[in-house]
Enzyme design. Structure first.
Site, PDB file in Angstrom:
ATOM      1  CB  CYS A   1       2.031  10.654   1.020  1.00 35.43           C
ATOM      2  SG  CYS A   1       0.502  11.444   0.529  1.00 35.43           S
TER       3      CYS A   1
ATOM      4  NE  ARG B   1      -1.439   2.608   2.748  1.00 33.31           N
ATOM      5  CZ  ARG B   1      -0.919   3.754   3.171  1.00 33.31           C
ATOM      6  NH1 ARG B   1      -0.711   4.757   2.331  1.00 33.31           N
ATOM      7  NH2 ARG B   1      -0.568   3.904   4.435  1.00 33.31           N
ATOM      8  CG  ASP B   2       3.130   4.459   2.975  1.00 32.56           C
ATOM      9  OD1 ASP B   2       3.468   5.212   2.060  1.00 32.56           O
ATOM     10  OD2 ASP B   2       3.073   4.828   4.165  1.00 32.56           O
TER      11      ASP B   2
ATOM     12  CG  HIS C   1       2.963   5.231   9.123  1.00 28.82           C
ATOM     13  ND1 HIS C   1       2.414   4.223   8.357  1.00 28.82           N
ATOM     14  CD2 HIS C   1       3.469   6.116   8.235  1.00 28.82           C
ATOM     15  CE1 HIS C   1       2.585   4.499   7.077  1.00 28.82           C
ATOM     16  NE2 HIS C   1       3.227   5.652   6.978  1.00 28.82           N
TER      17      HIS C   1
ATOM     18  CG  ASN D   1       6.510   3.510   4.873  1.00 29.61           C
ATOM     19  OD1 ASN D   1       6.291   3.820   3.712  1.00 29.61           O
ATOM     20  ND2 ASN D   1       5.590   3.541   5.807  1.00 29.61           N
TER      21      ASN D   1
ATOM     22  CG  HIS E   1       7.421   7.859   5.691  1.00 33.56           C
ATOM     23  ND1 HIS E   1       7.401   7.361   4.407  1.00 33.56           N
ATOM     24  CD2 HIS E   1       6.182   7.667   6.197  1.00 33.56           C
ATOM     25  CE1 HIS E   1       6.181   6.893   4.142  1.00 33.56           C
ATOM     26  NE2 HIS E   1       5.416   7.079   5.214  1.00 33.56           N
TER      27      HIS E   1
HETATM   28  N1  COA Z   1     -13.069   4.312  -4.575  1.00 33.93           N
HETATM   29  C1  COA Z   1     -13.111   4.428  -5.918  1.00 33.93           C
HETATM   30  N2  COA Z   1     -13.400   5.566  -6.563  1.00 33.93           N
HETATM   31  C2  COA Z   1     -13.711   6.627  -5.805  1.00 33.93           C
HETATM   32  C3  COA Z   1     -13.687   6.578  -4.407  1.00 33.93           C
HETATM   33  C4  COA Z   1     -13.332   5.363  -3.788  1.00 33.93           C
HETATM   34  N3  COA Z   1     -13.259   5.238  -2.477  1.00 33.93           N
HETATM   35  N4  COA Z   1     -14.022   7.790  -3.937  1.00 33.93           N
HETATM   36  C5  COA Z   1     -14.243   8.577  -4.998  1.00 33.93           C
HETATM   37  N5  COA Z   1     -14.054   7.878  -6.142  1.00 33.93           N
HETATM   38  C6  COA Z   1     -14.147   8.339  -7.512  1.00 33.93           C
HETATM   39  C7  COA Z   1     -15.476   8.992  -7.831  1.00 33.93           C
HETATM   40  O1  COA Z   1     -16.395   8.022  -8.265  1.00 33.93           O
HETATM   41  C8  COA Z   1     -15.102   9.945  -8.935  1.00 33.93           C
HETATM   42  O2  COA Z   1     -14.910   9.236 -10.141  1.00 33.93           O
HETATM   43  P1  COA Z   1     -15.324   9.893 -11.555  1.00 33.93           P
HETATM   44  O3  COA Z   1     -14.446  11.110 -11.701  1.00 33.93           O
HETATM   45  O4  COA Z   1     -14.994   8.808 -12.526  1.00 33.93           O
HETATM   46  O5  COA Z   1     -16.763  10.210 -11.425  1.00 33.93           O
HETATM   47  C9  COA Z   1     -13.699  10.421  -8.503  1.00 33.93           C
HETATM   48  O6  COA Z   1     -13.191   9.369  -7.684  1.00 33.93           O
HETATM   49  C10 COA Z   1     -13.733  11.701  -7.726  1.00 33.93           C
HETATM   50  O7  COA Z   1     -14.690  11.562  -6.689  1.00 33.93           O
HETATM   51  P2  COA Z   1     -15.000  12.713  -5.618  1.00 33.93           P
HETATM   52  O8  COA Z   1     -16.021  12.211  -4.663  1.00 33.93           O
HETATM   53  O9  COA Z   1     -15.281  14.019  -6.349  1.00 33.93           O
HETATM   54  O10 COA Z   1     -13.667  12.784  -4.840  1.00 33.93           O
HETATM   55  P3  COA Z   1     -12.489  13.817  -4.911  1.00 33.93           P
HETATM   56  O11 COA Z   1     -12.033  14.089  -6.293  1.00 33.93           O
HETATM   57  O12 COA Z   1     -12.853  14.959  -4.027  1.00 33.93           O
HETATM   58  O13 COA Z   1     -11.337  12.944  -4.180  1.00 33.93           O
HETATM   59  C11 COA Z   1     -10.796  11.173  -2.647  1.00 33.93           C
HETATM   60  C12 COA Z   1     -11.491  12.502  -2.849  1.00 33.93           C
HETATM   61  C13 COA Z   1     -10.642  10.991  -1.154  1.00 33.93           C
HETATM   62  C14 COA Z   1     -11.643  10.064  -3.219  1.00 33.93           C
HETATM   63  C15 COA Z   1      -9.437  11.172  -3.376  1.00 33.93           C
HETATM   64  O14 COA Z   1      -8.757  12.348  -3.090  1.00 33.93           O
HETATM   65  C16 COA Z   1      -8.589   9.988  -2.962  1.00 33.93           C
HETATM   66  O15 COA Z   1      -8.890   8.846  -3.281  1.00 33.93           O
HETATM   67  N6  COA Z   1      -7.475  10.247  -2.268  1.00 33.93           N
HETATM   68  C17 COA Z   1      -6.623   9.185  -1.784  1.00 33.93           C
HETATM   69  C18 COA Z   1      -5.292   9.742  -1.453  1.00 33.93           C
HETATM   70  C19 COA Z   1      -4.367   8.680  -0.916  1.00 33.93           C
HETATM   71  O16 COA Z   1      -4.639   7.494  -0.845  1.00 33.93           O
HETATM   72  N7  COA Z   1      -3.191   9.170  -0.538  1.00 33.93           N
HETATM   73  C20 COA Z   1      -2.143   8.344  -0.043  1.00 33.93           C
HETATM   74  C21 COA Z   1      -2.418   7.690   1.237  1.00 33.93           C
HETATM   75  S1  COA Z   1      -2.246   8.746   2.637  1.00 33.93           S
HETATM   76 ZN    ZN Z   2       3.319   6.608   5.095  1.00 31.71          ZN
END
Ligand code: COA
Ligand code: ZN
Length: 312
Positions: free
Chosen positions: A236, A12-13, A203, A245, A205
């Site tokens: 990240c 994952r990370d 956690h 990490n 890094h």
């Molecule tokens: N799983 C799959 N797809 C998802 C989802 C999820 N949990 N949450 C949102 N989506 C999809 C939506 O369906 C949408 O898709 P589309 O553009 O095809 O319609 C798109 O993602 C954007 O959705 P929205 O609700 O507008 O979210 P956003 O653009 O504001 O993003 C997050 C919010 C949280 C979903 C996004 O920023 C994210 O996944 N971040 C993860 C960051 C991460 O893991 N960082 C590292 C670890 S710390």
């Molecule tokens: Zn981390």
């Protein structure tokens, strides 16, 4: 002998920060190998938006196809209700929710202010409650690469809000390796006093080379759970300057050498670590896999035998 619990986060990370896609079969094979090493927990993947984290777009398939080993908990990172639904459908053993203690990093990483993340995660907790244990990972607890200092009072306040919602555990993340051991000791002591009933995980890094020193400071402050990443991969994509990490095998070996019980088969773990560069197609930072264990001795040069005969 004191027991320390390790959560392996490389798939994952570790992988979310890799430039080249690691194919689904390779991810599954790696999780299956890690399952045989004795980890308490493996963070397999994240149920995030595929646009945000393209590397983990195969999360559902990976979760369905890994072989579950009894005694190992398979956890997944979840940012919202949609992610929680996917995690439950894949029978994740634990949901690891995520938000940042820094407003700027939360906006960069999750595209929303902290209060909105909190409200969304509160909904997740009420949906999941009673079905699966919930852990919350709080990012940037030791500093934010864009805001700088994150006051410990802020970290404790967010921790308190989640504790009130009945989570099982909290992971205190040093997302970009800004922590130093004295800071770690203070925060860990405060957390243990305030949240004695919760599973507390640290956690770290190794961005500034203080990773293992921080682990030691945390252990000496009574912490017994850590995240680590095979080979020291990780970071990240939404935190400028983020790098790997702490290396699981290095941290585990340090603690085992000191007499702590980790439940990990180090020889097996090292064999897996030594194959990692092939999987990601580049060298990795971990040091133990390169140097070998202290007991893995080298033959003396032939001249030593002659000298021994002459002098001894
Ligand atoms: N799983 C799959 N797809 C998802 C989802 C999820 N949990 N949450 C949102 N989506 C999809 C939506 O369906 C949408 O898709 P589309 O553009 O095809 O319609 C798109 O993602 C954007 O959705 P929205 O609700 O507008 O979210 P956003 O653009 O504001 O993003 C997050 C919010 C949280 C979903 C996004 O920023 C994210 O996944 N971040 C993860 C960051 C991460 O893991 N960082 C590292 C670890 S710390
Ligand atoms: Zn981390």
């Amino acid at each position: 002998m004191k027991r320390i619990y390790f959560n392996e986060v490389v798939t994952r990370d570790g992988f979310q920060n890799e430039p080249e896609f690691v194919d689904t079969d390779a991810k599954i094979a790696l999780v299956d190998e890690l399952s045989q090493c004795g980890f308490a927990k493996i963070e397999v993947t994240s149920f995030t938006s595929a646009k945000a984290i393209p590397m983990l777009r195969d999360a559902d398939e990976v979760m369905h196809r890994i072989q579950r080993v009894p005694g190992v908990e398979y956890t997944v990172l979840v940012p919202n209700v949609r992610g929680a639904d996917r995690a439950l459908a894949c029978r994740a053993d634990e949901l690891n929710l995520v938000m940042s203690t820094s407003e700027t990093h939360n906006l960069a990483n999750l595209r929303m202010p902290r209060e909105r993340s909190f409200a969304g995660l509160r909904d997740v907790i009420s949906i999941v409650s009673g079905q699966r244990p919930v852990n919350v990972s709080l990012s940037t607890c030791f500093g934010c690469p864009m805001e700088g200092d994150v006051p410990q009072s802020e970290v404790l306040a967010w921790a308190e809000r989640f504790a009130e919602l009945g989570v099982r555990g909290l992971t205190i993340c040093d997302t970009t390796g800004m922590a130093h051991p004295a800071q770690v000791a203070t925060l860990c002591t405060n957390l243990r006093e305030r949240f004695a009933g919760l599973q507390l995980t640290l956690h770290f890094h190794n961005t500034r080379g203080m990773g293992l020193a921080n682990v030691l400071a945390a252990v000496q402050s009574g912490i017994d759970r850590f995240d680590g990443s095979l080979g020291g991969l990780g970071g990240c994509p939404y935190a400028p300057g983020a790098s790997g990490n702490i290396t699981s095998e290095d941290a585990i070996y340090m603690l085992q050498s000191m007499g702590y019980e980790t439940g990990i088969d180090t020889a097996r773990l090292l064999a897996v670590a030594r194959r990692l560069p092939e999987v990601v197609r580049h060298a990795v930072p971990g040091q133990l896999a390169k140097a070998g264990r202290i007991t893995d001795l080298h033959p003396a040069p032939p001249s030593v035998a002659e000298l021994k005969e002459m002098f001894l």
